[in-house]
Motif scaffolding. Structure first.
Motif, PDB file in Angstrom:
ATOM      1  N   ARG A  12       0.834  -1.214   0.000  1.00  0.00           N
ATOM      2  CA  ARG A  12       0.000   0.000   0.000  1.00  0.00           C
ATOM      3  C   ARG A  12       0.865   1.258   0.000  1.00  0.00           C
ATOM      4  N   GLU A  13       1.859   1.263   0.877  1.00  0.00           N
ATOM      5  CA  GLU A  13       2.721   2.456   0.978  1.00  0.00           C
ATOM      6  C   GLU A  13       3.562   2.639  -0.277  1.00  0.00           C
ATOM      7  N   LEU A  14       4.069   1.551  -0.849  1.00  0.00           N
ATOM      8  CA  LEU A  14       4.852   1.670  -2.082  1.00  0.00           C
ATOM      9  C   LEU A  14       4.013   2.262  -3.204  1.00  0.00           C
ATOM     10  N   VAL A  15       2.780   1.811  -3.316  1.00  0.00           N
ATOM     11  CA  VAL A  15       1.874   2.332  -4.339  1.00  0.00           C
ATOM     12  C   VAL A  15       1.618   3.821  -4.104  1.00  0.00           C
ATOM     13  N   LYS A  16       1.363   4.200  -2.868  1.00  0.00           N
ATOM     14  CA  LYS A  16       1.107   5.610  -2.555  1.00  0.00           C
ATOM     15  C   LYS A  16       2.337   6.466  -2.848  1.00  0.00           C
ATOM     16  N   ILE A  17       3.503   5.930  -2.547  1.00  0.00           N
ATOM     17  CA  ILE A  17       4.743   6.662  -2.813  1.00  0.00           C
ATOM     18  C   ILE A  17       4.943   6.834  -4.317  1.00  0.00           C
ATOM     19  N   ARG A  18       4.743   5.752  -5.071  1.00  0.00           N
ATOM     20  CA  ARG A  18       4.972   5.846  -6.520  1.00  0.00           C
ATOM     21  C   ARG A  18       4.001   6.819  -7.166  1.00  0.00           C
ATOM     22  N   ALA A  19       2.740   6.762  -6.834  1.00  0.00           N
ATOM     23  CA  ALA A  19       1.769   7.709  -7.407  1.00  0.00           C
ATOM     24  C   ALA A  19       2.135   9.133  -7.019  1.00  0.00           C
ATOM     25  N   SER A  20       2.540   9.328  -5.776  1.00  0.00           N
ATOM     26  CA  SER A  20       2.905  10.670  -5.312  1.00  0.00           C
ATOM     27  C   SER A  20       4.156  11.187  -6.006  1.00  0.00           C
ATOM     28  N   GLN A  21       5.091  10.293  -6.338  1.00  0.00           N
ATOM     29  CA  GLN A  21       6.266  10.694  -7.114  1.00  0.00           C
ATOM     30  C   GLN A  21       5.841  11.176  -8.494  1.00  0.00           C
ATOM     31  N   ILE A  47      -5.147   7.620  -3.642  1.00  0.00           N
ATOM     32  CA  ILE A  47      -3.927   8.411  -3.468  1.00  0.00           C
ATOM     33  C   ILE A  47      -3.828   9.479  -4.555  1.00  0.00           C
ATOM     34  N   ASN A  48      -4.295   9.177  -5.750  1.00  0.00           N
ATOM     35  CA  ASN A  48      -4.308  10.207  -6.784  1.00  0.00           C
ATOM     36  C   ASN A  48      -5.239  11.353  -6.402  1.00  0.00           C
ATOM     37  N   SER A  49      -6.358  11.035  -5.788  1.00  0.00           N
ATOM     38  CA  SER A  49      -7.267  12.093  -5.307  1.00  0.00           C
ATOM     39  C   SER A  49      -6.598  12.929  -4.221  1.00  0.00           C
ATOM     40  N   TRP A  50      -5.967  12.263  -3.254  1.00  0.00           N
ATOM     41  CA  TRP A  50      -5.265  13.000  -2.190  1.00  0.00           C
ATOM     42  C   TRP A  50      -4.158  13.875  -2.784  1.00  0.00           C
ATOM     43  N   ASN A  51      -3.408  13.332  -3.750  1.00  0.00           N
ATOM     44  CA  ASN A  51      -2.343  14.123  -4.372  1.00  0.00           C
ATOM     45  C   ASN A  51      -2.905  15.385  -5.014  1.00  0.00           C
ATOM     46  N   GLU A  71       3.504  -1.139 -11.573  1.00  0.00           N
ATOM     47  CA  GLU A  71       3.252  -0.850 -12.987  1.00  0.00           C
ATOM     48  C   GLU A  71       1.803  -0.399 -13.185  1.00  0.00           C
ATOM     49  N   LEU A  72       0.879  -1.091 -12.534  1.00  0.00           N
ATOM     50  CA  LEU A  72      -0.521  -0.687 -12.614  1.00  0.00           C
ATOM     51  C   LEU A  72      -0.697   0.731 -12.071  1.00  0.00           C
ATOM     52  N   THR A  73      -0.016   1.043 -10.990  1.00  0.00           N
ATOM     53  CA  THR A  73      -0.077   2.394 -10.413  1.00  0.00           C
ATOM     54  C   THR A  73       0.335   3.435 -11.438  1.00  0.00           C
ATOM     55  N   GLU A  74       1.403   3.156 -12.163  1.00  0.00           N
ATOM     56  CA  GLU A  74       1.871   4.115 -13.171  1.00  0.00           C
ATOM     57  C   GLU A  74       0.843   4.301 -14.277  1.00  0.00           C
ATOM     58  N   PHE A  98       3.968  16.666  -0.134  1.00  0.00           N
ATOM     59  CA  PHE A  98       3.270  16.419   1.127  1.00  0.00           C
ATOM     60  C   PHE A  98       2.990  14.925   1.304  1.00  0.00           C
ATOM     61  N   CYS A  99       2.390  14.306   0.295  1.00  0.00           N
ATOM     62  CA  CYS A  99       2.039  12.880   0.385  1.00  0.00           C
ATOM     63  C   CYS A  99       3.280  11.994   0.344  1.00  0.00           C
TER      64      CYS A  99
END
Length: 148
Positions: A35-44, A130-134, A90-93, A50-51
């Motif tokens: 979960r955290e890796l996905v949130k980090i990658r989307a936020s990158q 996470i995209n919404s939060w970003n 990859e799906l996150t990207e 912030f996220c």
């Protein structure tokens, strides 16, 4: 950058809905580190300092390694992520860049090798959340602050 509006106070009903989704996502069977890796990658990808700050701190608290945190942006060229994690990243990207990448059938089928129907749906909801939060954080002027 300064926070533009205190959206927590201005739209508490909307925030309540976002936080309810967070509760749901925390109750899923998805691995906490994933979960955290996905949130980090989307936020990158989205450029949300912030996220990124929040989720790297959260990841460390649950035992994620510095090496994996530092290299999540180059996960494809790293051998210390599992095949399942790589599929989710990859799906996150693709979901984060859906306007230009879409989610091709080959990727969907690859991800489904690791995630059942319910897990796939939960993963998509998590990526969307996470995209919404970003987008909320960036447009409202949130910025990363140092830990004290």
């Amino acid at each position: 950058m300064e926070q533009r509006l205190n959206y927590y106070d201005i739209a508490p009903e909307a925030l309540k809905i976002m936080l309810e989704m967070e509760k749901y996502l925390q109750s899923t069977s998805l691995d906490k580190k994933l979960r955290e890796l996905v949130k980090i990658r989307a936020s990158q990808i989205n450029g949300c300092a912030f996220c990124l700050n929040m989720h790297t701190v959260d990841a460390r608290k649950i035992g994620e390694t510095e090496q994996r945190l530092y290299c999540v942006s180059v996960w494809e060229d790293s051998d210390f992520y599992t095949d399942e994690e790589k599929a989710a990243l990859e799906l996150t990207e693709y979901v984060t860049r859906v306007s230009t990448k879409r989610v091709p059938d080959a990727l969907y089928n690859h991800v489904r090798q690791y995630f059942g129907e319910k897990e796939y749906v939960d993963l998509i909801f998590m990526i969307n959340q996470i995209n919404s939060w970003n987008r909320l954080s960036i447009s409202m002027g949130n910025f990363a602050t140092s830990e004290k």
